[in-house]
Design an enzyme around this catalytic site. Structure first.
Site, mmCIF file in Angstrom:
data_model
loop_
_atom_site.group_PDB
_atom_site.id
_atom_site.type_symbol
_atom_site.label_atom_id
_atom_site.label_comp_id
_atom_site.label_asym_id
_atom_site.label_seq_id
_atom_site.Cartn_x
_atom_site.Cartn_y
_atom_site.Cartn_z
ATOM 1 N N GLU A 49 12.171 2.096 14.482
ATOM 2 C CA GLU A 49 11.248 3.140 14.035
ATOM 3 C C GLU A 49 9.965 3.057 14.847
ATOM 4 O OE1 GLU A 49 10.156 2.540 9.935
ATOM 5 O OE2 GLU A 49 9.772 0.415 10.220
ATOM 6 N N LYS B 292 6.477 -1.915 1.946
ATOM 7 C CA LYS B 292 5.279 -1.341 2.578
ATOM 8 C C LYS B 292 4.123 -2.320 2.426
ATOM 9 C CE LYS B 292 3.190 3.248 3.192
ATOM 10 N NZ LYS B 292 3.657 3.442 4.570
ATOM 11 N N LEU C 125 11.066 1.173 7.255
ATOM 12 C CA LEU C 125 10.527 1.658 5.992
ATOM 13 C C LEU C 125 11.291 2.906 5.568
ATOM 14 C CD1 LEU C 125 8.248 1.382 3.837
ATOM 15 C CD2 LEU C 125 6.995 3.089 5.164
ATOM 16 N N TYR D 251 0.833 -1.206 0.000
ATOM 17 C CA TYR D 251 0.000 0.000 0.000
ATOM 18 C C TYR D 251 0.863 1.249 0.000
ATOM 19 C CZ TYR D 251 0.950 0.851 4.988
ATOM 20 O OH TYR D 251 1.561 1.135 6.179
#
Length: 290
Positions: free
Chosen positions: A178, A146, A202, A32
């Site tokens: 993260e 992702k 990411l 996505y």
């Protein structure tokens, strides 16, 4: 009336439905993207569409659209939904096939679904800063994709919600990775530090824009692993994402970062990032003032 994109066509949102054997629904077999919209214009759409293509390539999905075709559809969707400020959510799955963990042996058409959502800049939080907690990073080892496989992120974000916090800061042992929906930065001795873009995080579009902004303004940056102890001893801390922009972190696990208010470098980065938005999308109505 709201509209959405299904299989490359703009349809009424109420008609945008997928089959129960869509592999995204059954396996999370897809990827996505989220693109921010300001003043009816997409921000960093090329970077987001390139990342979408990289994610689909990484899991062996061939998109039946070029980036330019897709961009044209997104512009049309923004116009039809009269979206001024918000996001575009795009999802691509491998498609519909009989349930089997292995890829379908015959070609199936990937399923693209896209919709828009109105949101405003979180300016109050950007002024005051947010609270976070630490949690162990339990996700898989390809966080650079992702992916729709977001259960680890969901469980982490729920921990933050239950603690009355905005976000979690994830770590693998002593290594900070993260947030559940964001990249994490610290500032120490006027040096901006963030985890290198590898398989553990990411590669955030907002993060990359900010790194360019830092270089333009001669602000030293180190992309490297940093520890929980470095995080706790930081002069400043902030997170970045498409929806949060540059968000100051003022508390971790109930302990203040420095003096518990957004630091001067974080504030300057908010200003510079806002200028980048205005270059692409026009003047912002809500300014971050202190």
């Amino acid at each position: 009336m709201e509209f959405a994109i299904l299989h490359g066509e703009i349809v009424k949102r109420s008609e945008a439905k997928v089959d129960v054997e869509d592999r995204g629904y059954q396996f999370g077999d897809g990827v996505y993207e989220v693109i921010r919209v300001y003043n009816g214009k997409m921000f960093t759409e090329h970077e987001h569409l390139n990342r979408l293509a990289k994610s689909t390539d990484s899991i062996g999905i061939s998109l039946p659209f070029t980036n330019e075709n897709l961009k044209g559809l997104l512009v049309e969707l923004i116009e039809k939904n009269k979206l001024q400020n918000g996001i575009i959510y795009m999802q691509v799955t491998r498609g519909v096939a009989l349930r089997n963990h292995a890829f379908p042996t015959e070609y199936v058409t990937p399923c693209l679904t896209t919709y828009t959502k109105k949101i405003e800049r979180p300016v109050d939080s950007m002024r005051s800063g947010v609270k976070t907690i630490l949690t162990e990073d339990i996700r898989w080892l390809r966080c650079d994709i992702k992916s729709l496989n977001l259960l680890g992120n969901v469980l982490a974000k729920q921990k933050a919600a239950e603690a009355g916090c905005f976000e979690v800061i994830q770590h693998r042992g002593q290594e900070v990775t993260e947030g559940s929906t964001s990249n994490i930065f610290i500032v120490k001795n006027d040096i901006v530090i963030t985890h290198a873009s590898d398989h553990l995080i990411l590669k955030g579009i907002t993060k990359d824009v900010l790194l360019v902004v830092c270089a333009k303004n001669n602000l030293r940056v180190e992309e490297r692993m940093f520890t929980i102890e470095e995080l706790k001893q930081a002069d400043e801390c902030f997170l970045t994402s498409s929806t949060s922009e540059v968000m100051p972190i003022v508390e971790i696990d109930g302990n203040k970062i420095s003096n518990g208010i957004p630091g001067p470098i974080t504030r300057k980065l908010q200003e510079w990032f806002g200028q980048e938005i205005e270059k692409q999308c026009g003047s912002l109505n809500e300014k971050i003032t202190f």
